[in-house]
Design a protein around this motif. Structure first.
Motif, mmCIF file in Angstrom:
data_model
loop_
_atom_site.group_PDB
_atom_site.id
_atom_site.type_symbol
_atom_site.label_atom_id
_atom_site.label_comp_id
_atom_site.label_asym_id
_atom_site.label_seq_id
_atom_site.Cartn_x
_atom_site.Cartn_y
_atom_site.Cartn_z
ATOM 1 N N PHE A 15 0.875 -1.182 0.000
ATOM 2 C CA PHE A 15 0.000 0.000 0.000
ATOM 3 C C PHE A 15 0.906 1.223 0.000
ATOM 4 C CE2 PHE A 15 -3.468 -2.270 2.732
ATOM 5 C CZ PHE A 15 -3.844 -3.015 1.626
ATOM 6 N N HIS A 16 0.395 2.334 -0.488
ATOM 7 C CA HIS A 16 1.158 3.566 -0.366
ATOM 8 C C HIS A 16 0.528 4.461 0.697
ATOM 9 C CE1 HIS A 16 -1.746 5.791 -2.867
ATOM 10 N NE2 HIS A 16 -1.611 4.896 -3.838
ATOM 11 N N LEU A 17 1.232 5.529 1.010
ATOM 12 C CA LEU A 17 0.795 6.397 2.103
ATOM 13 C C LEU A 17 -0.584 7.022 1.820
ATOM 14 C CD1 LEU A 17 1.881 7.368 4.847
ATOM 15 C CD2 LEU A 17 2.956 9.294 3.661
ATOM 16 N N GLY A 18 -0.890 7.266 0.547
ATOM 17 C CA GLY A 18 -2.210 7.795 0.179
ATOM 18 C C GLY A 18 -3.316 6.800 0.499
ATOM 19 N N ASN A 19 -3.079 5.530 0.176
ATOM 20 C CA ASN A 19 -4.069 4.494 0.516
ATOM 21 C C ASN A 19 -4.310 4.473 2.024
ATOM 22 O OD1 ASN A 19 -2.395 2.196 -1.735
ATOM 23 N ND2 ASN A 19 -4.242 3.389 -2.172
ATOM 24 N N TYR A 20 -3.192 4.537 2.777
ATOM 25 C CA TYR A 20 -3.332 4.428 4.225
ATOM 26 C C TYR A 20 -4.044 5.642 4.815
ATOM 27 C CZ TYR A 20 -2.541 4.345 9.158
ATOM 28 O OH TYR A 20 -2.776 4.405 10.516
ATOM 29 N N GLU A 148 -10.912 10.884 -1.965
ATOM 30 C CA GLU A 148 -11.679 11.796 -2.821
ATOM 31 C C GLU A 148 -11.884 11.232 -4.242
ATOM 32 O OE1 GLU A 148 -13.179 14.689 -1.931
ATOM 33 O OE2 GLU A 148 -13.921 14.798 -4.002
ATOM 34 N N ASP A 149 -10.873 10.521 -4.752
ATOM 35 C CA ASP A 149 -10.951 10.006 -6.126
ATOM 36 C C ASP A 149 -12.112 9.042 -6.342
ATOM 37 O OD1 ASP A 149 -9.780 8.092 -4.490
ATOM 38 O OD2 ASP A 149 -8.303 7.436 -5.958
ATOM 39 N N GLN A 150 -12.686 8.543 -5.254
ATOM 40 C CA GLN A 150 -13.783 7.576 -5.388
ATOM 41 C C GLN A 150 -15.166 8.211 -5.265
ATOM 42 O OE1 GLN A 150 -13.513 4.366 -6.237
ATOM 43 N NE2 GLN A 150 -11.334 4.736 -6.487
ATOM 44 N N GLU A 182 -9.418 16.310 5.521
ATOM 45 C CA GLU A 182 -7.985 16.612 5.633
ATOM 46 C C GLU A 182 -7.105 15.651 4.834
ATOM 47 O OE1 GLU A 182 -10.123 16.400 8.072
ATOM 48 O OE2 GLU A 182 -10.046 18.298 9.191
ATOM 49 N N THR A 183 -7.521 14.394 4.781
ATOM 50 C CA THR A 183 -6.661 13.390 4.139
ATOM 51 C C THR A 183 -7.311 12.777 2.899
ATOM 52 O OG1 THR A 183 -7.560 11.796 5.708
ATOM 53 C CG2 THR A 183 -5.387 12.727 6.232
ATOM 54 N N ALA A 184 -8.300 13.461 2.355
ATOM 55 C CA ALA A 184 -9.057 12.918 1.215
ATOM 56 C C ALA A 184 -8.179 12.727 -0.011
ATOM 57 C CB ALA A 184 -10.210 13.850 0.877
ATOM 58 N N LYS A 185 -7.134 13.538 -0.099
ATOM 59 C CA LYS A 185 -6.221 13.412 -1.230
ATOM 60 C C LYS A 185 -4.804 13.726 -0.757
ATOM 61 C CE LYS A 185 -5.926 14.797 -6.083
ATOM 62 N NZ LYS A 185 -6.549 15.626 -7.129
ATOM 63 N N SER A 197 0.055 8.197 -6.261
ATOM 64 C CA SER A 197 -0.539 7.040 -6.926
ATOM 65 C C SER A 197 0.552 6.083 -7.360
ATOM 66 C CB SER A 197 -1.334 7.561 -8.128
ATOM 67 O OG SER A 197 -1.308 6.639 -9.177
ATOM 68 N N LYS A 198 0.200 4.807 -7.338
ATOM 69 C CA LYS A 198 1.241 3.823 -7.673
ATOM 70 C C LYS A 198 1.621 3.888 -9.147
ATOM 71 C CE LYS A 198 -2.159 0.164 -8.184
ATOM 72 N NZ LYS A 198 -3.276 0.770 -7.464
ATOM 73 N N SER A 199 0.754 4.483 -9.967
ATOM 74 C CA SER A 199 1.089 4.553 -11.396
ATOM 75 C C SER A 199 1.622 5.935 -11.796
ATOM 76 C CB SER A 199 -0.126 4.156 -12.235
ATOM 77 O OG SER A 199 -1.280 4.776 -11.755
#
Ligand code: AQP
Length: 332
Positions: A15-20, A148-150, A182-185, A197-199
């Motif tokens: 996972f990346h920090l954004g996912n977490y 937020e992306d979802q 605060e952490t939506a993106k 993002s991983k890509s």
């Protein structure tokens, strides 16, 4: 208790920090207040090509990370999407209720298809938001913790729930996105106007939780900021610094205003050095816990088997009801 449902893809080795920060932290919090269902969404993963052995391994790694992050199988239901066939089954019904134009407007599809090359994108990628609709509605979820992306996909879910309920009679609960502002993106460290993002074009802006802590510390220290020197939360004019402050504040449970005060008169170097340390302190035990779960695959698989059983009990009931409403002849 209200229901919560969310899923995360096993499309990377970490996972990346954004996912977490954007999602998984909220999963952990909601298991205290909600009847929570969380899944590793392997059906979604194959919307882009996957190596089979890698996918299988990444599915276990994803589950191990969810447990390491604080999901407790006694307090939530953790499972693998493909273990619950009702997802694909309700997904088909939802596909038949979705307009082609409506699906074409999903920005995530457009972005991901562009990365694939438009002609190479699969039909599965095109309809994955609709599968996500089924994922959510199967559990009669009230809250869907996501980044937020979802948001657009949760809107689609609400539209389809309403459409189904109007056409066939009240069947599905109307879900709401659960997005922590605060952490939506969380932003890419090298391009703080783009989502982490991983890509991403370069891995330098991406913090993978399972990477060597030293590597992540280095990425923090070389994060792009600005030519100013003041440490102030101002996402519009100072996106790099603001992103670092968000990460710092969330990982330590400190208010951003406090951090601004703490770093008054200090340079970006001090902020980065301290944040690198905070991150290393957080990821080190996280990596160790993940490793422990991975070293005991029997226990991990047993947790997932139990989760799938609990999930199927709920999903099966909803699917049966939906099938009946649609007019399918029950199998004798
Ligand atoms: N940068 C982010 N900030 C906040 N939340 C984020 N999420 C993803 N990136 C950020 C949230 O993480 C959850 C799981 O997402 P996923 O399994 O769909 O992973 P993803 O969206 O495929 O992750 P990437 O890195 O963004 O992949 P690509 O590059 O393929 O698009 C979701 O709730 C998501 O909102």
């Amino acid at each position: 208790r209200p229901r919560a449902l969310s899923g995360i893809q096993p499309t990377a080795e970490s996972f990346h920090l954004g996912n977490y920060l954007g999602a998984v932290r909220q999963y952990v919090a909601l298991q205290e207040t909600h009847d929570a269902f969380y899944m590793v969404v392997d059906l979604h993963a194959i919307t882009v090509p996957q190596d089979p052995e890698r996918l299988r391994a990444n599915t276990r790694i994803a589950a191990a990370q969810l447990l390491a992050a604080g999901l407790d199988p006694e307090r939530c239901t953790l499972f693998v999407q493909s273990h619950v066939p009702e997802h694909a089954q309700l997904g088909w019904v939802m596909n038949c209720l979705t307009g082609f134009g409506e699906a074409s407007r999903m920005t995530q599809f457009k972005d991901k298809a562009a990365k694939q090359g438009a002609d190479r994108a699969s039909v599965g990628l095109f309809t994955y938001p609709v599968l996500q609709v089924a994922d959510i509605l199967l559990y009669q979820a009230d809250a869907v913790p996501v980044g937020e992306d979802q948001r657009q996909h949760i809107e689609l879910t609400r539209d389809l729930a309403e459409r189904f309920n109007t056409r066939y009679g009240q069947t599905f609960t109307m879900p709401s996105p659960y997005i922590v502002r605060e952490t939506a993106k969380i932003y890419d460290l090298q391009d703080p106007t783009a989502k982490m993002s991983k890509s991403a074009a370069t891995p330098k802006g991406l913090i993978n939780l399972l990477d060597e802590p030293k590597v992540s510390a280095k990425k923090i220290k070389s994060a792009v900021t600005d030519t100013d020197t003041v440490i102030r939360f101002d996402p519009e004019n100072k996106p790099g610094v603001s992103n670092l402050l968000t990460i710092y504040a969330t990982l330590t449970g400190t208010r951003i205003a406090e951090l601004e005060q703490k770093y008054e008169g200090k340079g970006y170097g001090a902020l980065k050095t301290d944040l690198a340390e905070v991150l290393v302190e957080w990821v080190t035990p996280f990596r160790a816990r993940t490793r422990e779960y991975l070293d005991d695959p029997e226990t991990l698989d047993a947790i997932l088997a139990k989760g799938a059983e609990k999930a199927r009990a709920v999903a099966g009931e909803t699917l049966a009801q939906a099938y009946e409403r649609v007019g399918f002849l029950p199998a004798k």
